[in-house]
Write a protein that holds these residues in place. Structure first.
Motif, mmCIF file in Angstrom:
data_model
loop_
_atom_site.group_PDB
_atom_site.id
_atom_site.type_symbol
_atom_site.label_atom_id
_atom_site.label_comp_id
_atom_site.label_asym_id
_atom_site.label_seq_id
_atom_site.Cartn_x
_atom_site.Cartn_y
_atom_site.Cartn_z
ATOM 1 N N UNK A 1 0.846 -1.176 0.000
ATOM 2 C CA UNK A 1 0.000 0.000 0.000
ATOM 3 C C UNK A 1 0.893 1.241 0.000
ATOM 4 N N UNK A 2 0.670 2.153 -0.950
ATOM 5 C CA UNK A 2 1.512 3.350 -0.983
ATOM 6 C C UNK A 2 1.247 4.257 0.207
ATOM 7 N N UNK A 3 2.296 4.943 0.606
ATOM 8 C CA UNK A 3 2.145 5.898 1.702
ATOM 9 C C UNK A 3 1.849 7.276 1.113
ATOM 10 N N UNK A 4 1.196 8.129 1.889
ATOM 11 C CA UNK A 4 0.808 9.451 1.408
ATOM 12 C C UNK A 4 1.776 10.527 1.878
ATOM 13 N N UNK A 5 2.899 10.111 2.364
ATOM 14 C CA UNK A 5 3.907 11.045 2.837
ATOM 15 C C UNK A 5 5.241 10.594 2.282
ATOM 16 N N UNK A 6 6.210 11.468 2.318
ATOM 17 C CA UNK A 6 7.508 11.188 1.716
ATOM 18 C C UNK A 6 8.465 10.555 2.715
ATOM 19 N N UNK A 7 8.742 9.275 2.521
ATOM 20 C CA UNK A 7 9.733 8.593 3.348
ATOM 21 C C UNK A 7 11.120 9.189 3.155
ATOM 22 N N UNK B 1 7.619 1.047 0.011
ATOM 23 C CA UNK B 1 7.182 2.378 -0.401
ATOM 24 C C UNK B 1 8.383 3.282 -0.651
ATOM 25 N N UNK B 2 9.424 3.113 0.145
ATOM 26 C CA UNK B 2 10.635 3.909 -0.021
ATOM 27 C C UNK B 2 11.309 3.595 -1.344
ATOM 28 N N UNK B 3 11.347 2.322 -1.718
ATOM 29 C CA UNK B 3 11.939 1.928 -3.003
ATOM 30 C C UNK B 3 11.151 2.508 -4.172
ATOM 31 N N UNK B 4 9.827 2.487 -4.070
ATOM 32 C CA UNK B 4 8.984 3.069 -5.121
ATOM 33 C C UNK B 4 9.261 4.563 -5.225
ATOM 34 N N UNK B 5 9.354 5.229 -4.077
ATOM 35 C CA UNK B 5 9.618 6.665 -4.072
ATOM 36 C C UNK B 5 10.983 6.975 -4.673
ATOM 37 N N UNK C 1 11.959 11.001 -12.257
ATOM 38 C CA UNK C 1 11.421 12.352 -12.314
ATOM 39 C C UNK C 1 9.917 12.399 -12.298
ATOM 40 N N UNK C 2 9.269 11.346 -11.760
ATOM 41 C CA UNK C 2 7.797 11.292 -11.731
ATOM 42 C C UNK C 2 7.296 11.247 -10.295
ATOM 43 N N UNK C 3 7.748 12.190 -9.485
ATOM 44 C CA UNK C 3 7.323 12.212 -8.086
ATOM 45 C C UNK C 3 5.825 12.496 -7.988
ATOM 46 N N UNK C 4 5.112 11.721 -7.195
ATOM 47 C CA UNK C 4 3.677 11.997 -7.007
ATOM 48 C C UNK C 4 3.472 13.220 -6.098
ATOM 49 N N UNK C 5 2.313 13.819 -6.224
ATOM 50 C CA UNK C 5 1.950 14.913 -5.330
ATOM 51 C C UNK C 5 1.542 14.302 -3.995
ATOM 52 N N UNK C 6 2.195 14.739 -2.912
ATOM 53 C CA UNK C 6 1.913 14.186 -1.588
ATOM 54 C C UNK C 6 0.914 15.050 -0.863
ATOM 55 N N UNK C 7 0.007 14.394 -0.174
ATOM 56 C CA UNK C 7 -1.037 15.094 0.581
ATOM 57 C C UNK C 7 -0.542 15.332 1.983
#
Length: 108
Positions: free
Chosen positions: A1-7, A91-95, A102-108
C-alpha cells in the motif's frame, strides 16, 4: 500500500536531526564529566549525591554510556534510528525509483 507522505523527506529530516544530536553530544559528555566529578565533592550529603547520580544516569542515557554495567546506546540516536526503521521499505523503493525517473507523485 503506498504511503501518502515522503519517506525520503523523513530520512533527510532524520539525517539533519542526527547531525544536530551529534553536535550536542560532546557538550553533554562534558556535562557528564563535570557531574561525575561533582559526586566526589568532599562532605557532599547523600541526598545531593542521589540527585547528581540521577543527572549522571540521564546524561548517560542521552549520550550512550555504561549504566548498571551495560553499554547503552544513545537514547537520542536510538529514537532517530527507530524512525528510520519504521519507514515502509517497499514504499521507499517506489519513491526512490520515481525520484530517479522524475515522476514524483503529489503528496497530501
Amino acid at each position: 500500500m503506498p504511503i501518502k507522505w515522503s519517506g525520503l523527506r523523513v530520512i533527510e529530516a532524520m539525517d539533519m536531526a542526527e547531525e544536530y544530536v551529534n553536535q550536542a553530544i560532546e557538550p553533554l559528555e562534558q556535562a557528564l564529566l563535570v557531574a561525575e566529578e561533582a559526586v566526589n565533592i568532599p562532605n557532599l550529603p547523600d541526598y545531593m549525591k542521589d540527585r547528581v547520580n540521577r543527572l549522571i544516569d540521564e546524561l548517560k542515557r542521552l549520550t550512550g554510556g555504561i549504566i548498571y554495567g551495560q553499554q547503552m546506546p544513545s537514547r537520542l540516536i536510538a529514537s532517530i534510528d527507530s524512525i528510520r526503521d519504521n519507514i515502509p521499505k517497499e514504499a521507499l523503493e517506489v519513491e526512490r525509483a520515481r525520484a530517479r525517473e522524475g515522476t514524483q507523485p503529489v503528496l497530501v
